[in-house]
Design a protein around this motif. Sequence first.
Motif, PDB file in Angstrom:
ATOM      1  N   ILE B 392       0.828  -1.208   0.000  1.00 34.66           N
ATOM      2  CA  ILE B 392       0.000   0.000   0.000  1.00 34.66           C
ATOM      3  C   ILE B 392       0.869   1.268   0.000  1.00 34.66           C
ATOM      4  N   CYS B 393       1.951   1.259   0.766  1.00 33.02           N
ATOM      5  CA  CYS B 393       2.773   2.480   0.839  1.00 33.02           C
ATOM      6  C   CYS B 393       4.228   2.143   0.538  1.00 33.02           C
ATOM      7  N   ALA B 394       5.073   3.165   0.552  1.00 36.89           N
ATOM      8  CA  ALA B 394       6.479   2.994   0.163  1.00 36.89           C
ATOM      9  C   ALA B 394       7.355   2.441   1.277  1.00 36.89           C
ATOM     10  N   PHE B 395       6.769   2.130   2.433  1.00 33.01           N
ATOM     11  CA  PHE B 395       7.577   1.616   3.540  1.00 33.01           C
ATOM     12  C   PHE B 395       8.308   0.327   3.141  1.00 33.01           C
ATOM     13  N   ALA B 396       7.598  -0.573   2.463  1.00 28.03           N
ATOM     14  CA  ALA B 396       8.227  -1.846   2.083  1.00 28.03           C
ATOM     15  C   ALA B 396       9.371  -1.604   1.099  1.00 28.03           C
ATOM     16  N   ASP B 397       9.195  -0.639   0.188  1.00 28.19           N
ATOM     17  CA  ASP B 397      10.284  -0.270  -0.720  1.00 28.19           C
ATOM     18  C   ASP B 397      11.478   0.214   0.104  1.00 28.19           C
ATOM     19  N   ALA B 398      11.162   1.076   1.077  1.00 30.00           N
ATOM     20  CA  ALA B 398      12.207   1.670   1.906  1.00 30.00           C
ATOM     21  C   ALA B 398      12.933   0.617   2.728  1.00 30.00           C
TER      22      ALA B 398
END
Lengths: 155, 431
Positions: B392-398
């Motif tokens: 859902i958000c960019a946390f996993a990318d980060a």
Amino acid sequence: MVISAETRARIDLEIAKYPKRRGALLPTLHLVQEELGHISLDTAKEVAEIFAIAPVEVMEVVTFYNMFFDRPQGRHHVYVCTNLPCSLRGARGLLRELEKHLGVQTGETTPDGRITLGHEECLGACAYAPMMRIDGKYHEDLDVDEAKRIVDALR
Amino acid sequence: MLKVPYVTNYLSEHFAEDDYPTLEGYLRRGGYAAARKAITQMTPDQVIDVVKASGLQGRGGAGFPTGLKWSFMPKTTDKPKYLACNADESEPGSFKDRILLERAPHKLLEGILIAAWATQAQTTFIYCRGEYAFPAAQLARAIDEAYAKGYLGKRVMGSRFSHEVVLMLGAGAYIAGEETGLLESLEGKMAKPRKKPPFPAEHGAFGMPTTVNNVETFCHVPHIIGNGAAWFKGFGTEKSPGTTIFGVSGHVVRPGLYELPLGTRLDEIVFEHAGGLSAGRKVKGVIPGGMSMPILPAGQLDVPMANEFLRERKTMLGTGGIMVMDDTTCMVRAGWVITYFFRDESCGQCTQCREGTGWMHKIFERIERGAGSRGDLEILLDVASKMDGQTICAFADAAAWPVQGLLRHFREDFEAHVSHGKCPFPQSFEL
């Protein structure tokens, strides 16, 4: 009733600031915890009544955020930042020394109820590592001796 | 109070002066003239056009063009419109917003006023991380002063424009710094990021059109309105104009804050400004933009600090938090600390992130202990690739990017752990 009339009046001031009542839930939990030290299930029930929500909705917020506690804490909170910039400058060694000095593991409270020792993620003091946050105040550029002195001065 | 930056520019030039955080001190140095100009002499669209022309990009990590973001706010709506100021600075390695809150709270409020006029927002919610008790107190005092002076509240500066500012303290959650996680937290909920669309400009705080900007982003705005877009473009690179306040930490002689134009070379910041490393030590790697951004090895520091150049090296500017690691550093330990953080801070709503951050940390733990196998490196890359862009958000990318960066540049550290059966870096920082 565990929440005092004075705190309740401050809660009402917070509620007035938000377009929806529940916007004031985090500020309310800060106020309640300031008064009572932690947010028990009984307290959560009372908070839930103020916001006309279920107690579980209060508790899920309490347990989601690191700064809210659902059980009693020591009189002082000592947190060492152990994120990468602080770790590079010896924060984890300092935390081990404080554990030995206080005779507790990270996350525990001294038997006299004086200090809860913990560690935290980045606190925005990266250039002044190692550092610790005690009862909301930052102590930066520490070494082990200085950290012990600061902790010993807590009553 | 944080130490004044070692290198200052327009954002930080008055930070050494004790009265600058006060309204009187800010006014004495020309403060609030840009807000007055915007509200009394410019239309909202003219303000947006200047900010668009300046090329200002958000300083919270994603680098989205600020003027464009403002233009997404609906012009014809019966709903109240809001701004949210993201003062939830928690990207490891970043402490620039902290000094802006501590030493320039009125600059932030002036930037907010101009943005509020441009978007015709009635209220700004400033969401400040709960740990920043002192910076928040500085800001709260400044808000009181601005209300007392008539710069906030009804009829701002005698105009027909009104604007309210509400300061809220968070309670310790990295994910509340994600744009829509912040909105959830403002509404008194767990800070679990929202699916987009709808974007905040349509459905933001309390369901109303909302624009979210970072503290530093707002602070550039008075300078742009006061001096013009062309002046602003005189700093930085063509594609990344302006300065930013870099935070330098880790193994350097002079860790601290440095306000420099975007495009300043990373090796210049590390070796000239921050004084390099202590005698006898060499750089092993540098994280250029806060912990979410992939690391660069010692041989790649000749890069200008702007996204158009950093992207070529598979990393990004992020929040400008520069972490320097010397040649004693074990990169598996660094990865252990990084993955511990992301495991701890995942909000848990997407499976890839909730499970993936935990798996990655377990593998780092195993490799550091000397119990890893060669296949572990491939598992790490496999897990990272299944997190990046899948949630859902960019946390996993980060969480995935720094792991991919470590394996891209320091694979030999991992392999040495596996073949030695223990950590081969006895001098590295303690875990």
